[in-house]
Structures are given as structure tokens and as C-alpha cells.
Design a protein around this motif. Structure first.
Motif, PDB file in Angstrom:
ATOM      1  N   ALA A 172       5.415   5.680  -6.542  1.00 15.85           N
ATOM      2  CA  ALA A 172       5.024   6.671  -7.551  1.00 15.85           C
ATOM      3  C   ALA A 172       5.261   6.140  -8.960  1.00 15.85           C
ATOM      4  N   SER A 173       4.271   6.335  -9.832  1.00 21.97           N
ATOM      5  CA  SER A 173       4.428   6.037 -11.252  1.00 21.97           C
ATOM      6  C   SER A 173       5.148   7.206 -11.923  1.00 21.97           C
ATOM      7  N   ASP A 174       5.526   7.037 -13.193  1.00 21.41           N
ATOM      8  CA  ASP A 174       6.157   8.145 -13.917  1.00 21.41           C
ATOM      9  C   ASP A 174       5.230   9.361 -13.960  1.00 21.41           C
ATOM     10  N   GLU A 175       3.945   9.099 -14.101  1.00 19.56           N
ATOM     11  CA  GLU A 175       2.983  10.204 -14.119  1.00 19.56           C
ATOM     12  C   GLU A 175       2.920  10.893 -12.751  1.00 19.56           C
ATOM     13  N   ASP A 176       2.921  10.095 -11.680  1.00 21.44           N
ATOM     14  CA  ASP A 176       2.925  10.663 -10.323  1.00 21.44           C
ATOM     15  C   ASP A 176       4.154  11.528 -10.108  1.00 21.44           C
ATOM     16  N   ILE A 177       5.294  11.049 -10.600  1.00 20.14           N
ATOM     17  CA  ILE A 177       6.552  11.780 -10.405  1.00 20.14           C
ATOM     18  C   ILE A 177       6.489  13.138 -11.090  1.00 20.14           C
ATOM     19  N   ALA A 178       5.936  13.164 -12.280  1.00 17.81           N
ATOM     20  CA  ALA A 178       5.790  14.449 -12.980  1.00 17.81           C
ATOM     21  C   ALA A 178       4.874  15.388 -12.202  1.00 17.81           C
ATOM     22  N   VAL A 182       0.853  -1.199   0.000  1.00 19.10           N
ATOM     23  CA  VAL A 182       0.000   0.000   0.000  1.00 19.10           C
ATOM     24  C   VAL A 182       0.886   1.244   0.000  1.00 19.10           C
ATOM     25  N   PHE A 183       0.767   2.046  -1.050  1.00 20.24           N
ATOM     26  CA  PHE A 183       1.523   3.283  -1.145  1.00 20.24           C
ATOM     27  C   PHE A 183       0.552   4.443  -1.372  1.00 20.24           C
ATOM     28  N   ALA A 184       1.006   5.638  -1.038  1.00 23.99           N
ATOM     29  CA  ALA A 184       0.191   6.830  -1.275  1.00 23.99           C
ATOM     30  C   ALA A 184       1.123   7.965  -1.694  1.00 23.99           C
ATOM     31  N   PRO A 185       1.764   7.826  -2.873  1.00 24.65           N
ATOM     32  CA  PRO A 185       2.814   8.781  -3.245  1.00 24.65           C
ATOM     33  C   PRO A 185       2.346  10.234  -3.319  1.00 24.65           C
ATOM     34  N   GLU A 188      11.945  12.423  -8.597  1.00 27.26           N
ATOM     35  CA  GLU A 188      12.583  11.628  -9.647  1.00 27.26           C
ATOM     36  C   GLU A 188      13.486  10.552  -9.068  1.00 27.26           C
ATOM     37  N   VAL A 189      14.268  10.881  -8.047  1.00 22.42           N
ATOM     38  CA  VAL A 189      15.266   9.937  -7.542  1.00 22.42           C
ATOM     39  C   VAL A 189      14.655   8.926  -6.567  1.00 22.42           C
ATOM     40  N   TYR A 190      13.712   9.374  -5.746  1.00 29.84           N
ATOM     41  CA  TYR A 190      13.209   8.512  -4.674  1.00 29.84           C
ATOM     42  C   TYR A 190      11.728   8.170  -4.776  1.00 29.84           C
ATOM     43  N   GLY A 191      11.014   8.783  -5.723  1.00 28.59           N
ATOM     44  CA  GLY A 191       9.570   8.597  -5.790  1.00 28.59           C
ATOM     45  C   GLY A 191       9.131   7.169  -6.046  1.00 28.59           C
ATOM     46  N   ARG A 192       9.874   6.462  -6.889  1.00 32.34           N
ATOM     47  CA  ARG A 192       9.428   5.116  -7.272  1.00 32.34           C
ATOM     48  C   ARG A 192       9.442   4.152  -6.090  1.00 32.34           C
TER      49      ARG A 192
END
Length: 372
Positions: free
Chosen positions: A214-220, A103-106, A206-210
Motif C-alpha cells: 500500500a502507498s500512503d494514498e492507499d493507506i488513507a 505483485v500486491f493488491a492492497p 497505517e501499521v501494516y499496509g505498506r
């Protein structure tokens, strides 16, 4: 011949052994070969998870507080206190360990509980707070932490923005006037092993989100939201070294709380009393779960080895996995590394049997460096 005096100053083996357990196992292995060897243990940490435990092992008092977890549920978080100095570990309140498996909630995870933990330290009378940051489940730029300390983050309608980094895209006003006035009179030290900026290619999303789901879209989304947040809190502040630590909580501490950034291992060695312990030693044993390229960039073993080399004291290391060539170890000030993987190549078995394997590695150290 001078009696050997060994200082065991190692970090945890993540997922296997705490730093305290590492010290116990190494001591047991040494004494099996050289029964009378004098061993002093000083479990260390670099500001990330395990920092409070290291402080408690060094004589700090463990305190607990009920705070808000990263998903908004109450959690019990510990901090350490000795005199007027507190060691607060953000992961205790806002770390990945508080997320249920899978369970994540980025976009919405909050650092509110980290602010509550800082408040608990203030209430306990701390005037110096070492704020260890790392292992966070959050990417909210420290907005949750600041809200817990009295700041208000409002949208265009004057309503509070939602929790987490994503809603910061709607931020119209940051009102810091309500921050707890006691914060102005404390020395807040941001202790981190990373010096990333808040945003951009080397920034927190970008460095720690994944690793926080976090998905690529979340990171943006997060990168844009944090850039917007920084534009409101202070122009040209997003690039501050350490701003990107622990999902940007470093940014909130530096910009809004006047924290000063120091490499986590340097701070912790000071706080734990490493220098006097080092002065009593003739050999230092350090280590962590994986000795790799990351180790060389501010992790605990590198800090311990650098300090010991400066004092002219030999250093060896223990680890679960060794991914550094001998020349890199030598450059870091480590004479030799003893890896559990050399004794048990199966990683799962090695982790499960880390304690007994570490004792065997320590026996080898004793034969190589202490016996005869």
C-alpha cells in the motif's frame, strides 16, 4: 546428579528453517556433546504463519481444502484437526505467500478464502476453532471472510460491493442474517500476537499496509473505508484490541462471529500441550529468527520464557540475529541467547547455513548447561 531433560520449544527461523527443523537441529547439536540427553521437542507458533505446522507436529491431523486466494485465484490451504478442535491459519488462505513476487493488491485482496477455510473446519465437525491470524496479504476488515460464511455487503443500489478493503467505501448495508448458523454454537478463539485497533495511527492500514504494497494514498483510502465499514457493523467497535490483526480480519471475527481474543502464543501453548511438557523439563530452549523488541510483545519465545519462569525452569534461546541487550533478555526470563550471527556475521550466509550453524549453537548450549 539429576538427569537433564531438555524441552525444545522454538518458533521457526523465518526464511531459513521451520519450527520442526529448528527442533531437529538443536537436538542433533545437543546430542553431539551429551549423547544420552533426554530431549522433548514441541515446535511452537504464535498464531501467525507456521501455526498449522506446529499443531500437526504436536499430533493434530493435517487437512487440506481448495479455497479462494487473496487475488481471487484458487489455492490449496491446510488446517489442523484433533477431535473437535481445529487450528485454522488465515495466512494459509489469504497470506502474503500466495502473492507472486512483486505483485500486491492492497485495495482489492480478499479474505474470502479464510472464510472458506473456517467452513471446511465446521464441515469436519470442529466445535472449537483456534483462528490464528497474521501474515495476511489483505486489508479488508474480514469482509471477504464474512461473505464466504454467508454475509452480504451491499452498495446503495443493493449490489454486492467489490472485493478488498477499498470498495468498502461504497458499503451501504451489511446483512449478517445469512451467516452459517453453526457459527453460533462454536468457540472461536482469535489467536494473534498484535492488539492493534482497526483504524487510526495504530490501525491495520497505517501499521501494516505498506508491507502489503500500500502507498500512503492507499493507506488513507483503506483507513477511511474501514472506518466507514465499522460505522455500519457497529459503533465504537473499531477500537477493540485485536481488531486490526491481519488487515482487520480480527475485527470481522470479533464483531460478527463473536470470537474472543487471546494472545496467540498463550492459546497455542494450551493447544499444543506445553504445560505437561514443561513439567517434565529441567531446561527449556526457545527461539526464533530474530530476537528483538518485537519478541517482547507477544511473540513465541517471550510466551515460552514467561511460562517456564513461572514454573522455575531455566530458559535459554537460539536465534539468527540478536538485537536485545542482556538486561532485556533477563527481564523476559531468558538466561542467555545464542545467535547464529555470532558464528557467521554475513546475514546471507547465516540464513543459507542456518541448520549447521544452529547445531553448533546447540553444542555450545550443551557444553554450557548440560556437560558435567
Amino acid at each position: 546428579m539429576e538427569t537433564a531433560r531438555v524441552l525444545v520449544a522454538a518458533d521457526k527461523f523465518k526464511g531459513s528453517l521451520t519450527a520442526v527443523q529448528v527442533a531437529e537441529r538443536v537436538t542433533a547439536g545437543l546430542r553431539r556433546v551429551v549423547p544420552g540427553v533426554r530431549v522433548e521437542t514441541l515446535p511452537v507458533a504464535d498464531g501467525g504463519d507456521g501455526t498449522v505446522a506446529a499443531a500437526v507436529a504436536a499430533g493434530f491431523e493435517r487437512r487440506e481444502a481448495r479455497v479462494t486466494g487473496p487475488l481471487g485465484d484458487p489455492v490449496t490451504a491446510a488446517y489442523a484437526l484433533r477431535g473437535s478442535t481445529a487450528v485454522v491459519e488465515m495466512a494459509e488462505a489469504s497470506g502474503l505467500q500466495h502473492l507472486p513476487d512483486g505483485v500486491f493488491a492492497p485495495l482489492t485482496a480478499t479474505t474470502y478464502g479464510s472464510g472458506e477455510l473456517l467452513l471446511a473446519a465446521l464441515e469436519a465437525g470442529a466445535t472449537t476453532i483456534v483462528f490464528g491470524v497474521g501474515g495476511s496479504a489483505t486489508t479488508d476488515g474480514g469482509a471477504g471472510m464474512l461473505a464466504a460464511l454467508g454475509a452480504r455487503f451491499l452498495d446503495a443500489d443493493g449490489k454486492p460491493v467489490g472485493s478488498g478493503g477499498g470498495p468498502l467505501a461504497e458499503l451501504a448495508e451489511a446483512d449478517l442474517s445469512g451467516l452459517d448458523p453453526r457459527l453460533a454454537d462454536i468457540d472461536l478463539v482469535l489467536a494473534s500476537d498484535v492488539d492493534n485497533p482497526l483504524t487510526g495511527p495504530k490501525g491495520a492500514p497505517e501499521v501494516y499496509g505498506r508491507q502489503k504494497g500500500a502507498s500512503d494514498e492507499d493507506i488513507a483510502v483503506l483507513d477511511a473505508a474501514l472506518a466507514h465499514y465499522a460505522s455500519i457493523l457497529g459503533p465504537d467497535t473499531a477500537a477493540l484490541p485485536g481488531a486490526g490483526a491481519a488487515g482487520g480480519i480480527g475485527y470481522g471475527a470479533l464483531v460478527a462471529l463473536g470470537a474472543r481474543f487471546r494472545p496467540g502464543i498463550e492459546v497455542m501453548l494450551d493447544v499444543l500441550g506445553f504445560a505437561p511438557a514443561l513439567a517434565r523439563a529441567t531446561l527449556v530452549i526457545t527461539g526464533e529468527g530474530s530476537l528483538d523488541e518485537q519478541t517482547l510483545h507477544g511473540k513465541a519465545p517471550a510466551g515460552v520464557a514467561a511460562a517456564a519462569r513461572a514454573a522455575g525452569i531455566e530458559v535459554v534461546a537460539v536465534c539468527g540475529r540478536l538485537a536485545l541487550p542482556p538486561e532485556a533478555l533477563e527481564k523476559a526470563g531468558i538466561r542467555r541467547a545464542y545467535a547464529l550471527a555470532e558464528l557467521e556475521p554475513d546475514p546471507a550466509v547465516s540464513m543459507a547455513q542456518a541448520g549447521p550453524l544452529l547445531e553448533r549453537a546447540a553444542e555450545s548450549i550443551a557444553r554450557d548447561f548440560l556437560a558435567g
